[in-house]
Design an enzyme around this catalytic site. Structure first.
Site, PDB file in Angstrom:
ATOM      1  N   ASP A  47       8.519  -9.536  10.720  1.00  0.00           N
ATOM      2  CA  ASP A  47       8.208 -10.079   9.327  1.00  0.00           C
ATOM      3  C   ASP A  47       7.514 -11.211  10.627  1.00  0.00           C
ATOM      4  O   ASP A  47       6.632 -12.486  10.019  1.00  0.00           O
ATOM      5  CB  ASP A  47       9.596 -11.067   9.072  1.00  0.00           C
ATOM      6  N   HIS A  64      -5.991   0.160   2.540  1.00  0.00           N
ATOM      7  CA  HIS A  64      -4.431   0.968   4.006  1.00  0.00           C
ATOM      8  C   HIS A  64      -4.585   2.146   3.624  1.00  0.00           C
ATOM      9  O   HIS A  64      -3.762   2.676   4.465  1.00  0.00           O
ATOM     10  CB  HIS A  64      -3.362   0.488   2.660  1.00  0.00           C
ATOM     11  N   GLU A  69       0.906  -1.003  -0.234  1.00  0.00           N
ATOM     12  CA  GLU A  69       0.139  -0.275   0.015  1.00  0.00           C
ATOM     13  C   GLU A  69       0.666   1.369   0.274  1.00  0.00           C
ATOM     14  O   GLU A  69       0.326   2.168   0.109  1.00  0.00           O
ATOM     15  CB  GLU A  69      -0.821   0.503   1.272  1.00  0.00           C
ATOM     16  N   HIS A  74      -8.257  -3.762  -1.272  1.00  0.00           N
ATOM     17  CA  HIS A  74      -7.668  -4.085  -0.244  1.00  0.00           C
ATOM     18  C   HIS A  74      -6.683  -3.220   0.415  1.00  0.00           C
ATOM     19  O   HIS A  74      -6.348  -1.945   1.554  1.00  0.00           O
ATOM     20  CB  HIS A  74      -6.651  -5.711   0.146  1.00  0.00           C
ATOM     21  N   GLU A  75      -5.745  -3.422  -0.965  1.00  0.00           N
ATOM     22  CA  GLU A  75      -4.451  -1.884  -0.998  1.00  0.00           C
ATOM     23  C   GLU A  75      -5.631  -0.704  -0.672  1.00  0.00           C
ATOM     24  O   GLU A  75      -4.415  -0.173  -0.137  1.00  0.00           O
ATOM     25  CB  GLU A  75      -3.704  -2.154  -1.986  1.00  0.00           C
ATOM     26  N   GLU A  84      -3.951  -4.302   9.491  1.00  0.00           N
ATOM     27  CA  GLU A  84      -4.506  -5.369   8.430  1.00  0.00           C
ATOM     28  C   GLU A  84      -5.671  -5.990   8.876  1.00  0.00           C
ATOM     29  O   GLU A  84      -6.031  -6.188   7.513  1.00  0.00           O
ATOM     30  CB  GLU A  84      -3.207  -6.940   8.248  1.00  0.00           C
ATOM     31  N   TYR A 138      -4.160 -11.052  10.580  1.00  0.00           N
ATOM     32  CA  TYR A 138      -5.715 -10.559   9.017  1.00  0.00           C
ATOM     33  C   TYR A 138      -7.166 -10.922   9.553  1.00  0.00           C
ATOM     34  O   TYR A 138      -7.055 -10.457   9.086  1.00  0.00           O
ATOM     35  CB  TYR A 138      -5.005 -10.815   7.608  1.00  0.00           C
TER      36      TYR A 138
END
Ligand code: BES
Ligand code: ZN
Length: 631
Positions: free
Chosen positions: A405, A327, A299, A323-324, A346, A413
């Site tokens: 990460d 954001h 995003e 989705h992006e 998310e 999510y």
């Protein structure tokens, strides 16, 4: 009492110094402070309380021959007058010199690079003269700058020109720019970037739409953004407009199919604004990157980065664009304060994505998406519980001494999504939407901790509307492992028919008529295939529907995962080809993991990986090395 407990959670979690010691209740001022003083971020060396960056002026030259960026980062700071150092995050940068003073006055100053940490990199400590409010860092990127992927012409669609793209989230911006790399710290930026004249360069900013002869381009991002949204792409890129405020960039070979795939973009933007308030970033463009891009989408503000694997030819994978785009509110406008609050980025975005798709098509469509999410979520929760990682099933994460990460799982999510869906169900959509509009507006361009969100939720929704939503329920969602009993369960008539069709085929050998099936019904069908399907059935399935030859990357990846379980050899050449071409981690990880389950499969995987590895971005390499014990 419930309220009191929640307040204590807020204060202890953020370690706020000036709380009311007697009752544990924060005063309204220190709640205000929570909003303006960045909370401690364990993934950054920055000390924003001493000096915090406000603006970046970046001058850079992209050198494809040496695969380096030569840069000058001029940073305007706001400082405590008593502070005598500024700390920036860096990782593997080669610092040539540092100067300080004003925007135009540059006096050499002392600096030092702290001890190197495998995850965090090295703190760059810069001596601050008493009156300095700008520092200027002259530097170059080092070998293996982890955000950067330099592609040879062979790795592009056109095969004529090299390509470079960045991926900064979560903490890789520091591998190409020295800055305060924490999601709680925002700055505006401007940039001037030089590339070879046959290439176009784009950033997460106001962008050019065509090449110029000098190969020098200017950029401006006037809204304050956190460092993880710094982004750049350079290559033989063209532009096509999609509407008054949107368009698509891609290599010329892909531009038409990209424009076709994203034709609904303007409508999506209007829908999103109708849901949660005005789009605050002027333009919204998308760039389709070469297939080694490690994510589906990223995003980057004003310019979403996207994988070419969503170009299915039938617009069936555009929920990724929703989705992006979402954001632009959840994440870019209201930003997770630390990576332990990642679900705020998310989970909200999956929720918002689902609402956009519901409005664009209908709830039959969005419920299919929600059910696929639920399947992923249940599988991951089971897996984590089995592997004694139940702590990672909490929405609020504990990432101490870990790479952020590690927090990129379906928990943030999909559990995040279902928590918000549950809140919607318990509040009623009208009140919930009203609350969210206000939430995005009042917290725009700020960061948000999980604790502050819960506080805000209670104050502005639960208490205000006298809703029967209780602290222990919220705590269960956010701070407990596994999935609450009250988990909402989506329903899809279409998926139920697919289940029946699958049963009929398994019992009678009669194939369903699939002409009208959407990509999502196919995915549900493939996921539902039993793992012990006999060989003849696998062959006849593939002969009938040519799954191995599908042009849809999601269907391919789902099918390949099954084909590996079935040890269905006719699919293996296509699997190898897919793994060598596509660098999207979401596809790679499950496939390599499935292959690594048998010694023979692992050997095949390792052989493919030897060849594919140089074509992957660092974030994918980092994950797959671990899956295959590759050194
Ligand atoms: N911001 C993420 C990608 C990301 C997360 C990169 C964490 C690095 C660290 C992006 O918005 C995303 O979620 N992408 C998904 C899209 C999907 C959920 C529709 C992806 O890449 O698969
Ligand atoms: Zn996302």
């Amino acid at each position: 009492m419930r309220l009191l407990v929640s307040m204590v959670i807020i204060l202890s979690a953020v370690g706020c110094g000036n709380s009311n010691q007697h009752s544990g209740l924060p005063t309204s001022t220190n709640i205000e402070n929570l909003m303006t003083t960045p909370v401690k971020d364990i993934h950054s060396n920055a000390e924003p309380g001493q000096a915090i960056m406000q603006h970046l002026k970046w001058n850079a030259e992209i050198d494809f021959d040496s695969m380096r960026i030569l840069g000058k980062a001029s940073i305007r700071i706001s400082r405590d007058p008593k502070a005598d150092i500024l700390i920036l995050d860096t990782k593997n940068l080669l610092i040539d010199s540092v100067k300080a003073g004003s925007e135009t006055r540059e006096t050499p100053v002392d600096f030092s690079l702290g001890k190197f940490d495998e995850i965090l990199g090295s703190a760059l400590e810069i001596d601050l003269p008493p009156d300095a409010d700008w520092v200027h860092v002259y530097y170059q990127t080092g070998d293996g700058a982890e955000a950067l992927q330099w592609l040879s012409p062979q790795q592009t669609a056109g095969k004529q020109h090299p390509f470079l793209f960045t991926q900064s989230q979560a903490i890789l911006a520091r591998t190409w720019i020295p800055l305060q790399d924490s999601p709680g710290i925002r700055f505006t930026y401007e940039a001037s970037v030089k590339v070879p004249p046959e290439l176009l360069v784009l950033m997460s900013a106001e962008n050019p739409q065509q090449k110029n002869q000098q190969g020098i381009y200017q950029f401006k991002m006037e809204q304050p953004i956190p460092a993880y949204l710094m982004a750049l792409a350079a290559g033989n890129i063209t532009f096509q407009s999609l509407g008054s405020r949107s368009g698509v960039y891609a290599e010329p070979e892909l531009i038409d199919s990209a424009a076709y795939e994203f034709a609904e973009l303007e409508e999506m933007i209007s829908i999103a604004e109708g849901l949660y308030g005005p789009y605050r970033w002027n333009r919204y463009d998308i760039i389709v990157l070469p297939p080694s891009f490690p994510f589906g989408g990223m995003e980057n503000p004003m310019l979403t980065f996207a994988t070419p694997t969503i170009l299915a030819g039938d617009r069936s994978l555009t929920s990724l664009v929703a989705h992006e785009l979402a954001h632009s509110w959840s994440g870019n406008l209201v930003t997770n304060a630390t990576w332990e609050d990642f679900w705020l980025n998310e989970g909200f975005t999956v929720y918002f994505e689902n609402r956009i798709m519901e409005a664009l098509y209908d709830s039959e469509y969005s419920e299919m998406l929600a059910l696929l999410s639920l399947q992923d979520l249940k599988a991951e929760v089971d897996e984590m519980t089995k592997n004694k990682q139940a702590g990672d099933t909490h929405l609020k994460l504990d990432l101490k001494n870990r790479n952020p990460d590690d927090g990129v799982t379906t928990i943030a999510y999909e559990k995040g999504y279902f928590f918000l869906r549950w809140l919607e169900e318990r509040s009623g959509r009208a009140l919930w939407d009203k609350f969210l509009i206000r939430y995005f507006d009042e917290n725009a361009f700020q960061s948000m901790t999980t604790e502050h969100f819960l506080y805000y939720l209670k104050k502005n929704l639960i208490e205000k509307q006298h809703l029967n939503i209780y602290q222990d329920e919220l705590d269960e969602w956010v701070y407990h492992s596994g999935l609450p009993e009250s988990l909402p369960v989506p329903r899809s008539g279409k998926f139920e028919r697919v289940d029946m069709d699958l049963d009929i085929w398994l019992n009678t050998g009669t194939f369903p008529s699939t002409d009208q099936w959407s990509t999502h019904e196919w995915l549900h069908f493939i996921r539902g295939l039993p793992n012990d399907l006999d060989h003849a059935a696998v062959i006849s399935l593939d002969e009938t529907f040519d799954l191995t030859g599908s042009g849809n990357a999601e269907i391919l990846a789902a099918w390949f995962e099954k084909a590996i379980v079935y040890d269905y050899k006719p699919a293996y050449p296509a699997i190898a080809e897919f793994l060598k071409k596509v660098g999207r981690r979401k596809f790679l990880s499950p496939l390599y993991r499935a292959l690594a389950n048998t010694p023979e499969g692992k050997e095949f995987a390792t052989e493919v990986y030897e060849e594919a590895r140089p074509n992957y971005h660092f974030v994918s390499v980092n994950s797959i090395d671990e899956i295959l014990d590759y050194e």
